[in-house]
Design a protein around this motif. Structure first.
Motif, PDB file in Angstrom:
ATOM      1  N   ASN A 135       0.850  -1.180  -0.145  1.00  0.00           N
ATOM      2  CA  ASN A 135      -0.070   0.154  -0.024  1.00  0.00           C
ATOM      3  C   ASN A 135       0.932   1.143  -0.145  1.00  0.00           C
ATOM      4  OD1 ASN A 135      -2.766  -1.053   0.585  1.00  0.00           O
ATOM      5  ND2 ASN A 135      -1.512  -2.249   2.093  1.00  0.00           N
ATOM      6  N   ALA A 136       2.063   1.254  -1.039  1.00  0.00           N
ATOM      7  CA  ALA A 136       2.705   2.381  -0.984  1.00  0.00           C
ATOM      8  C   ALA A 136       2.184   3.574  -1.297  1.00  0.00           C
ATOM      9  CB  ALA A 136       3.922   2.206  -2.062  1.00  0.00           C
ATOM     10  N   GLU A 137       0.947   3.578  -2.046  1.00  0.00           N
ATOM     11  CA  GLU A 137       0.042   4.828  -2.120  1.00  0.00           C
ATOM     12  C   GLU A 137      -0.274   5.415  -0.999  1.00  0.00           C
ATOM     13  OE1 GLU A 137      -2.724   1.679  -2.208  1.00  0.00           O
ATOM     14  OE2 GLU A 137      -0.690   2.128  -3.379  1.00  0.00           O
ATOM     15  N   TRP A 138      -0.294   4.955   0.194  1.00  0.00           N
ATOM     16  CA  TRP A 138      -0.621   5.776   1.528  1.00  0.00           C
ATOM     17  C   TRP A 138       0.256   6.599   1.992  1.00  0.00           C
ATOM     18  CZ3 TRP A 138      -2.331   0.848   4.887  1.00  0.00           C
ATOM     19  CH2 TRP A 138      -3.606   0.299   4.314  1.00  0.00           C
ATOM     20  N   PHE A 139       1.528   6.399   1.459  1.00  0.00           N
ATOM     21  CA  PHE A 139       2.711   7.026   1.763  1.00  0.00           C
ATOM     22  C   PHE A 139       3.180   8.116   0.718  1.00  0.00           C
ATOM     23  CE2 PHE A 139       2.791   3.058   3.841  1.00  0.00           C
ATOM     24  CZ  PHE A 139       2.867   3.357   5.122  1.00  0.00           C
ATOM     25  N   GLY A 140       2.373   8.229  -0.179  1.00  0.00           N
ATOM     26  CA  GLY A 140       2.782   9.004  -1.528  1.00  0.00           C
ATOM     27  C   GLY A 140       3.569   8.327  -2.123  1.00  0.00           C
ATOM     28  N   LEU A 141       3.934   7.175  -2.155  1.00  0.00           N
ATOM     29  CA  LEU A 141       5.104   6.444  -3.261  1.00  0.00           C
ATOM     30  C   LEU A 141       4.097   5.862  -4.283  1.00  0.00           C
ATOM     31  CD1 LEU A 141       7.207   4.693  -0.467  1.00  0.00           C
ATOM     32  CD2 LEU A 141       7.734   6.971  -1.626  1.00  0.00           C
ATOM     33  N   ASP A 142       5.169   5.886  -5.637  1.00  0.00           N
ATOM     34  CA  ASP A 142       4.550   5.034  -6.566  1.00  0.00           C
ATOM     35  C   ASP A 142       5.548   4.601  -7.424  1.00  0.00           C
ATOM     36  OD1 ASP A 142       5.046   6.696  -9.335  1.00  0.00           O
ATOM     37  OD2 ASP A 142       4.236   8.311  -7.436  1.00  0.00           O
ATOM     38  N   ARG A 143       5.322   3.413  -8.246  1.00  0.00           N
ATOM     39  CA  ARG A 143       6.420   2.879  -8.889  1.00  0.00           C
ATOM     40  C   ARG A 143       7.203   3.633 -10.026  1.00  0.00           C
ATOM     41  NH1 ARG A 143       6.992  -2.722  -8.331  1.00  0.00           N
ATOM     42  NH2 ARG A 143       7.720  -2.716 -10.658  1.00  0.00           N
ATOM     43  N   ALA A 144       6.302   4.565 -10.637  1.00  0.00           N
ATOM     44  CA  ALA A 144       6.837   5.491 -11.556  1.00  0.00           C
ATOM     45  C   ALA A 144       7.901   6.319 -11.048  1.00  0.00           C
ATOM     46  CB  ALA A 144       5.786   6.040 -12.556  1.00  0.00           C
ATOM     47  N   ASN A 145       7.682   6.865  -9.924  1.00  0.00           N
ATOM     48  CA  ASN A 145       8.766   7.986  -9.444  1.00  0.00           C
ATOM     49  C   ASN A 145       9.590   7.586  -8.150  1.00  0.00           C
ATOM     50  OD1 ASN A 145       7.358  10.041 -11.327  1.00  0.00           O
ATOM     51  ND2 ASN A 145       5.563   9.822 -10.245  1.00  0.00           N
ATOM     52  N   ASP A 146       8.992   6.686  -7.564  1.00  0.00           N
ATOM     53  CA  ASP A 146       9.704   6.298  -6.245  1.00  0.00           C
ATOM     54  C   ASP A 146      10.189   4.758  -6.401  1.00  0.00           C
ATOM     55  OD1 ASP A 146       9.261   8.374  -4.904  1.00  0.00           O
ATOM     56  OD2 ASP A 146       7.240   8.012  -5.373  1.00  0.00           O
ATOM     57  N   TYR A 147      10.599   4.163  -7.523  1.00  0.00           N
ATOM     58  CA  TYR A 147      10.925   2.717  -7.850  1.00  0.00           C
ATOM     59  C   TYR A 147      12.048   2.284  -6.810  1.00  0.00           C
ATOM     60  CZ  TYR A 147      12.646  -1.517 -10.062  1.00  0.00           C
ATOM     61  OH  TYR A 147      13.023  -2.771 -10.610  1.00  0.00           O
ATOM     62  N   ASN A 148      13.245   2.995  -6.824  1.00  0.00           N
ATOM     63  CA  ASN A 148      14.092   2.674  -5.831  1.00  0.00           C
ATOM     64  C   ASN A 148      13.759   2.365  -4.328  1.00  0.00           C
ATOM     65  OD1 ASN A 148      16.233   2.442  -8.047  1.00  0.00           O
ATOM     66  ND2 ASN A 148      16.810   4.592  -7.609  1.00  0.00           N
TER      67      ASN A 148
END
Length: 230
Positions: free
Chosen positions: A188-201
Protein backbone atom coordinates in the motif's frame (compact mmCIF):
# COMPACT_ATOMS: atom_id res chain seq x y z
CA UNK A 1 -52.94 -58.94 53.52
CA UNK A 2 -55.06 -61.70 51.90
CA UNK A 3 -58.03 -60.73 54.09
CA UNK A 4 -57.68 -57.08 53.06
CA UNK A 5 -57.65 -58.05 49.40
CA UNK A 6 -60.77 -60.22 49.79
CA UNK A 7 -62.67 -57.40 51.49
CA UNK A 8 -61.72 -54.95 48.71
CA UNK A 9 -63.09 -57.34 46.08
CA UNK A 10 -66.25 -58.32 47.98
CA UNK A 11 -67.56 -55.00 49.26
CA UNK A 12 -68.79 -53.67 45.88
CA UNK A 13 -71.03 -56.72 45.57
CA UNK A 14 -73.00 -55.69 48.65
CA UNK A 15 -73.16 -51.98 47.82
CA UNK A 16 -70.61 -51.12 50.41
CA UNK A 17 -67.43 -49.11 50.14
CA UNK A 18 -64.20 -49.73 51.84
CA UNK A 19 -61.95 -46.85 52.82
CA UNK A 20 -58.32 -47.88 52.95
CA UNK A 21 -55.82 -45.77 54.80
CA UNK A 22 -53.02 -44.99 52.33
CA UNK A 23 -50.56 -44.88 55.17
CA UNK A 24 -50.77 -48.66 55.36
CA UNK A 25 -48.82 -48.86 52.11
CA UNK A 26 -46.15 -46.32 53.05
CA UNK A 27 -42.82 -47.41 54.37
CA UNK A 28 -41.32 -45.91 57.48
CA UNK A 29 -39.89 -42.42 57.06
CA UNK A 30 -36.13 -42.22 56.83
CA UNK A 31 -34.57 -39.42 58.79
CA UNK A 32 -31.83 -37.49 56.96
CA UNK A 33 -29.10 -35.96 59.02
CA UNK A 34 -28.88 -32.37 57.77
CA UNK A 35 -25.43 -32.02 59.22
CA UNK A 36 -24.18 -35.05 57.32
CA UNK A 37 -25.68 -33.69 54.08
CA UNK A 38 -23.94 -30.35 54.53
CA UNK A 39 -20.72 -32.17 55.34
CA UNK A 40 -20.87 -34.11 52.06
CA UNK A 41 -21.54 -30.89 50.14
CA UNK A 42 -18.62 -29.22 51.85
CA UNK A 43 -16.28 -32.03 50.87
CA UNK A 44 -17.48 -31.83 47.25
CA UNK A 45 -16.92 -28.06 47.16
CA UNK A 46 -13.49 -28.48 48.71
CA UNK A 47 -12.56 -31.05 46.06
CA UNK A 48 -13.75 -28.69 43.32
CA UNK A 49 -11.66 -25.76 44.60
CA UNK A 50 -8.56 -27.77 45.45
CA UNK A 51 -5.54 -26.56 43.41
CA UNK A 52 -4.24 -28.99 40.77
CA UNK A 53 -1.47 -31.32 41.79
CA UNK A 54 1.91 -31.51 40.11
CA UNK A 55 0.76 -34.64 38.29
CA UNK A 56 -2.31 -32.77 37.00
CA UNK A 57 -0.13 -29.93 35.72
CA UNK A 58 2.29 -32.33 34.03
CA UNK A 59 -0.59 -34.05 32.25
CA UNK A 60 -1.94 -30.66 31.16
CA UNK A 61 1.50 -29.63 29.90
CA UNK A 62 1.93 -32.82 27.88
CA UNK A 63 -1.53 -32.42 26.34
CA UNK A 64 -0.92 -28.80 25.32
CA UNK A 65 2.59 -29.67 24.14
CA UNK A 66 1.20 -32.02 21.49
CA UNK A 67 -1.15 -29.32 20.18
CA UNK A 68 1.66 -26.73 20.34
CA UNK A 69 3.94 -28.98 18.30
CA UNK A 70 1.23 -29.57 15.69
CA UNK A 71 0.59 -25.86 15.27
CA UNK A 72 4.33 -25.22 15.17
CA UNK A 73 4.78 -27.62 12.27
CA UNK A 74 1.78 -26.08 10.50
CA UNK A 75 3.28 -22.62 11.00
CA UNK A 76 6.62 -23.71 9.56
CA UNK A 77 4.95 -25.30 6.52
CA UNK A 78 2.83 -22.23 5.83
CA UNK A 79 5.77 -19.89 6.34
CA UNK A 80 7.83 -21.92 3.87
CA UNK A 81 5.15 -21.39 1.24
CA UNK A 82 4.91 -17.71 2.20
CA UNK A 83 8.66 -17.20 1.74
CA UNK A 84 8.59 -18.93 -1.65
CA UNK A 85 5.64 -16.81 -2.80
CA UNK A 86 7.43 -13.72 -1.46
CA UNK A 87 10.51 -14.51 -3.54
CA UNK A 88 8.31 -14.89 -6.62
CA UNK A 89 6.58 -11.58 -5.92
CA UNK A 90 9.91 -9.81 -5.42
CA UNK A 91 11.34 -11.34 -8.60
CA UNK A 92 8.35 -10.30 -10.67
CA UNK A 93 8.38 -6.69 -9.53
CA UNK A 94 12.09 -6.01 -9.09
CA UNK A 95 14.01 -8.91 -10.58
CA UNK A 96 17.26 -9.41 -8.74
CA UNK A 97 17.74 -5.70 -8.17
CA UNK A 98 17.16 -4.91 -11.81
CA UNK A 99 16.25 -1.49 -13.10
CA UNK A 100 12.75 -0.21 -13.57
CA UNK A 101 12.96 -0.88 -17.30
CA UNK A 102 14.33 -4.42 -17.08
CA UNK A 103 12.38 -6.12 -14.29
CA UNK A 104 10.21 -9.13 -15.27
CA UNK A 105 6.92 -7.27 -14.90
CA UNK A 106 7.99 -4.65 -17.43
CA UNK A 107 9.55 -7.23 -19.74
CA UNK A 108 6.44 -9.42 -19.62
CA UNK A 109 8.30 -12.33 -18.03
CA UNK A 110 6.53 -12.46 -14.67
CA UNK A 111 6.32 -15.91 -13.11
CA UNK A 112 2.85 -17.48 -13.35
CA UNK A 113 0.99 -14.39 -14.55
CA UNK A 114 1.35 -10.72 -15.40
CA UNK A 115 -1.66 -10.06 -13.18
CA UNK A 116 0.65 -10.15 -10.16
CA UNK A 117 2.28 -7.00 -11.48
CA UNK A 118 -0.78 -4.79 -11.43
CA UNK A 119 -2.91 -5.93 -8.52
CA UNK A 120 -2.61 -7.06 -4.93
CA UNK A 121 -0.82 -10.43 -4.53
CA UNK A 122 -3.86 -12.31 -3.28
CA UNK A 123 -2.11 -15.67 -3.01
CA UNK A 124 0.81 -14.27 -1.03
CA UNK A 125 -1.47 -12.28 1.26
CA UNK A 126 -3.62 -15.35 1.91
CA UNK A 127 -0.57 -17.41 2.86
CA UNK A 128 0.68 -14.65 5.16
CA UNK A 129 -2.72 -14.47 6.88
CA UNK A 130 -2.80 -18.25 7.41
CA UNK A 131 0.81 -18.26 8.63
CA UNK A 132 0.10 -15.45 11.09
CA UNK A 133 -2.98 -17.20 12.48
CA UNK A 134 -1.07 -20.46 12.97
CA UNK A 135 1.97 -18.71 14.45
CA UNK A 136 0.15 -16.56 17.00
CA UNK A 137 -1.87 -19.61 18.07
CA UNK A 138 1.41 -21.48 18.59
CA UNK A 139 2.81 -18.52 20.51
CA UNK A 140 -0.23 -18.41 22.79
CA UNK A 141 -0.09 -22.14 23.46
CA UNK A 142 3.52 -21.80 24.61
CA UNK A 143 2.29 -19.60 27.46
CA UNK A 144 -0.64 -21.87 28.27
CA UNK A 145 1.69 -24.76 29.13
CA UNK A 146 2.35 -24.98 32.88
CA UNK A 147 5.86 -25.81 34.01
CA UNK A 148 5.53 -27.32 37.51
CA UNK A 149 8.88 -29.12 37.25
CA UNK A 150 10.78 -26.01 36.07
CA UNK A 151 12.20 -27.97 33.15
CA UNK A 152 13.75 -24.85 31.59
CA UNK A 153 15.97 -24.30 34.63
CA UNK A 154 19.26 -25.98 35.40
CA UNK A 155 22.21 -27.01 33.24
CA UNK A 156 20.86 -30.16 31.62
CA UNK A 157 21.02 -30.37 27.81
CA UNK A 158 17.23 -30.25 27.60
CA UNK A 159 17.01 -27.17 29.83
CA UNK A 160 19.57 -25.34 27.69
CA UNK A 161 17.72 -26.29 24.51
CA UNK A 162 14.42 -25.12 25.96
CA UNK A 163 15.92 -21.76 26.97
CA UNK A 164 17.29 -21.32 23.45
CA UNK A 165 13.87 -22.25 22.06
CA UNK A 166 12.25 -19.57 24.23
CA UNK A 167 14.81 -16.96 23.14
CA UNK A 168 14.19 -17.73 19.46
CA UNK A 169 10.48 -17.47 20.16
CA UNK A 170 10.92 -13.75 20.82
CA UNK A 171 13.08 -13.28 17.72
CA UNK A 172 10.36 -14.92 15.65
CA UNK A 173 7.66 -12.87 17.34
CA UNK A 174 9.45 -9.59 16.61
CA UNK A 175 10.14 -10.71 13.05
CA UNK A 176 6.50 -11.58 12.45
CA UNK A 177 5.36 -8.14 13.54
CA UNK A 178 8.07 -6.40 11.52
CA UNK A 179 7.47 -8.31 8.30
CA UNK A 180 3.71 -7.83 8.54
CA UNK A 181 4.23 -4.10 8.92
CA UNK A 182 6.71 -3.94 6.04
CA UNK A 183 4.45 -6.06 3.87
CA UNK A 184 1.48 -3.77 4.46
CA UNK A 185 3.64 -0.75 3.64
CA UNK A 186 4.97 -2.38 0.45
CA UNK A 187 1.53 -3.40 -0.77
CA UNK A 188 0.00 0.00 0.00
CA UNK A 189 2.78 2.38 -0.96
CA UNK A 190 0.26 4.96 -2.16
CA UNK A 191 -0.67 5.56 1.48
CA UNK A 192 2.77 7.11 1.87
CA UNK A 193 2.71 8.99 -1.41
CA UNK A 194 4.95 6.49 -3.23
CA UNK A 195 4.44 5.05 -6.71
CA UNK A 196 6.49 2.76 -8.94
CA UNK A 197 6.94 5.35 -11.66
CA UNK A 198 8.61 7.95 -9.45
CA UNK A 199 9.80 6.03 -6.39
CA UNK A 200 10.99 2.73 -7.82
CA UNK A 201 14.23 2.62 -5.82
CA UNK A 202 12.47 3.45 -2.55
CA UNK A 203 9.87 0.76 -3.12
CA UNK A 204 12.55 -1.75 -4.06
CA UNK A 205 14.39 -0.93 -0.84
CA UNK A 206 11.19 -1.41 1.15
CA UNK A 207 10.52 -4.74 -0.55
CA UNK A 208 14.13 -5.82 0.06
CA UNK A 209 13.81 -5.03 3.77
CA UNK A 210 10.55 -6.99 3.88
CA UNK A 211 12.21 -9.98 2.22
CA UNK A 212 15.26 -9.81 4.51
CA UNK A 213 13.15 -9.69 7.67
CA UNK A 214 11.05 -12.57 6.36
CA UNK A 215 14.15 -14.70 5.87
CA UNK A 216 15.41 -13.83 9.36
CA UNK A 217 12.03 -14.75 10.84
CA UNK A 218 11.92 -17.99 8.88
CA UNK A 219 15.41 -18.87 10.09
CA UNK A 220 14.51 -18.18 13.72
CA UNK A 221 11.35 -20.28 13.48
CA UNK A 222 13.23 -23.12 11.81
CA UNK A 223 15.95 -23.00 14.45
CA UNK A 224 13.43 -23.01 17.29
CA UNK A 225 11.76 -26.09 15.85
CA UNK A 226 14.96 -27.99 15.09
CA UNK A 227 16.24 -27.44 18.63
CA UNK A 228 13.21 -29.16 20.13
CA UNK A 229 12.56 -31.86 17.54
CA UNK A 230 16.08 -33.24 17.09
Amino acid sequence: MATLTALMLATPLFGLTLQVDASLFEGPAVAVDRGAQLSVQGVAELEATKPPTTADLVRKRNKIKKIHTGFGLATWSLMTLSVVSGFIQFHNQYGWWQSQATNPCVQGNAIFSQKACSRAPVGHVTLIAATSAAYFTTFGLSYAMPDPLKVSEGDSPFARRLRAHKALRWVTFAGMLAQIGLGIASANAEWFGLDRANDYNALRGLATAHLAVSLMTYGALTGAGVIMLF
